[in-house]
Design an enzyme around this catalytic site. Structure first.
Site, short mmCIF file in Angstrom:
data_model
loop_
_atom_site.label_atom_id
_atom_site.label_comp_id
_atom_site.label_asym_id
_atom_site.label_seq_id
_atom_site.Cartn_x
_atom_site.Cartn_y
_atom_site.Cartn_z
N GLN A 36 -37.33 -5.17 15.81
CA GLN A 36 -35.95 -5.66 15.72
C GLN A 36 -34.91 -4.64 16.16
O GLN A 36 -33.84 -5.01 16.65
CB GLN A 36 -35.64 -6.13 14.30
CG GLN A 36 -35.62 -5.04 13.26
CD GLN A 36 -35.21 -5.58 11.90
OE1 GLN A 36 -34.72 -6.72 11.78
NE2 GLN A 36 -35.41 -4.79 10.86
N ARG A 109 -42.33 12.26 10.83
CA ARG A 109 -42.66 10.87 11.11
C ARG A 109 -42.37 10.53 12.57
O ARG A 109 -43.13 9.82 13.23
CB ARG A 109 -41.84 9.95 10.20
CG ARG A 109 -42.10 8.46 10.39
CD ARG A 109 -41.23 7.63 9.46
NE ARG A 109 -41.59 7.88 8.08
CZ ARG A 109 -42.51 7.21 7.41
NH1 ARG A 109 -43.20 6.26 8.01
NH2 ARG A 109 -42.77 7.50 6.15
N TYR A 217 -42.44 20.89 2.25
CA TYR A 217 -43.52 21.36 3.12
C TYR A 217 -42.98 21.55 4.53
O TYR A 217 -41.99 20.93 4.93
CB TYR A 217 -44.71 20.41 3.12
CG TYR A 217 -44.38 18.95 3.32
CD1 TYR A 217 -44.09 18.44 4.61
CD2 TYR A 217 -44.40 18.05 2.26
CE1 TYR A 217 -43.81 17.11 4.80
CE2 TYR A 217 -44.12 16.71 2.44
CZ TYR A 217 -43.83 16.24 3.71
OH TYR A 217 -43.56 14.92 3.90
#
Length: 400
Positions: A36, A109, A217
């Site tokens: 989308q 990510r 991290y």
């Protein structure tokens, strides 16, 4: 007549959607991702990739693309929120890799999405395609989009997240479960933290304290520190990667904590903040030629660090099952996928909920008992990190 291989439409261009489309195309199955957003912005800071997720990425052929940008923490170190005392440590190199057969990575990510997209090919992703309806016919399925267009397919995979439109059209409306907590998240360049001595080596830091916890991290080949700060707040219910939190409120929430935590927060100017939701386990993921994957099927809190890993496991299993059937056998392949994947993800969903309270105990006997339990963490989590999704598929009972 020669059997026809299925054509698959994937709704959602996150890690799970890109991974299943890539896995399908590698198996010779035509697959297109319908996303989308008008561009893939790759928001979301850092994620942990355990050995189980790494195996899936390796099967998809993207680990080499990620090696340069991934960090490899040498250990997981559970620290006392105020004194900085190391309560429990576990190695994440050496014995971890020997036991579980693959490394433990921390990575942005965005890097994972970009690696999957590069391998898949952007020509197989249709942007600006907001799914508004899913319809099934006698021999296929039809996706309808907000711009008035439609797409036909032999199978539809809803990989469109916790607020999945595909799930809504399959099973009707349901409510996400609010945890009563929210997470602040950001990436901080390590050159802004040179005076924090603990950051001289790559470590997965878990700072546990009363009512809140802080995880940090390295990512981006060790050039940045990703953190997740979880705080109680029933009034903050915005669930969005792009919402910005107030840095002053964040720092106040961790007032009195160890200098490691306060220094990292002091170096962060624009933290993201999102309310933490999950969903009750779905009784079923599939209906006919349509199924769910990743958060659309089993949204979980981040306290096991397994959201992306489970989506990757889903993807490689589903791709192999769909590749092993023809267009007429899609519904059976989807039932086999759900039968294999649903019991495992239900357990991880439950564990992720449980960990929220475990990480946020006040000082005292309960916290000491928790610390004692944490000494056995490698054994307790071996069923998660040691899992090989494709090996489990090969040994699964044949469909009845």
């Amino acid at each position: 007549m020669t059997a026809r291989r299925p054509y698959v439409a994937v709704v959602g261009g996150g890690i799970g959607g890109l991974a299943v489309a890539l896995g399908l195309r590698q198996q010779g199955i035509e697959a297109v991702v319908h996303e989308q957003a008008r561009e893939l912005t790759h928001q979301g800071a850092g994620i942990a990739i355990g050995a189980n997720g790494h195996r899936a990425l390796r099967d998809l052929g993207v680990t080499e693309r990620l090696t340069a940008s991934a960090a490899r923490p040498v250990r997981a170190d559970f620290r006392h929120w105020r004194t900085g005392r190391s309560m429990v440590t576990h190695h994440l190199t050496g014995s971890y890799e020997e036991r579980f057969g693959a490394p433990f990575w921390t990575v942005e990510r965005a890097a994972v999405q970009q690696a999957l997209l590069a391998r898949l090919g952007p020509e197989h992703v249709r942007l600006g395609a907001r799914c508004t309806a899913v319809e099934q016919t006698a021999d296929g399925a039809v996706l309808r989009f907000a711009d008035g267009t439609a797409a036909e397919a032999d199978a539809v995979v809803g990989a469109d997240g916790i607020h999945s439109a595909v799930r809504h059209h399959l099973f009707g409306p349901d409510e996400a479960v609010f945890s009563g907590t929210s997470g602040y998240r950001a990436l901080v360049p390590l050159d802004r933290l040179r005076h924090v001595p603990e950051l001289a080596e790559p470590v997965l830091w878990l700072w546990l304290g009363p009512g809140r916890h802080f995880i940090a991290y390295p990512v981006a080949d060790g050039s940045a520190l990703n953190f997740l700060a979880v705080v109680p707040d029933r009034s903050w219910t915005v669930e969005s990667w792009s919402t910005e939190g107030d840095p002053g409120e964040l720092r106040a929430a961790f007032d009195g904590w160890h200098p490691f935590v306060t220094e990292v927060l002091g170096a962060c100017d624009h933290p993201g903040r999102w309310a933490l939701y999950d969903r009750e386990p779905q009784r079923t993921w599939s209906a006919g030629r349509v199924t769910l994957l990743g958060d659309a099927a089993h949204a979980m809190l981040p306290h096991h660090g397994q959201g992306a890993n489970q989506a990757l496991e889903d993807a490689v299993v589903l791709a192999r099952l769909l590749a092993g059937t023809d267009a007429d056998g899609v519904a059976g392949a989807l039932r086999g996928y759900e039968r294999l994947r649903r019991p495992r993800t239900r357990l991880i969903q439950a564990g992720s909920r449980k960990n929220a309270g475990c990480f946020q105990l006040p000082d005292g006997p309960e916290a000491e008992a928790r610390n004692e339990r944490l000494t056995g963490l490698p054994d307790d989590l071996a069923w998660i990190h040691g899992y090989d999704a494709l090996a489990a598929l090969r040994t699964a009972p044949a469909p009845v």
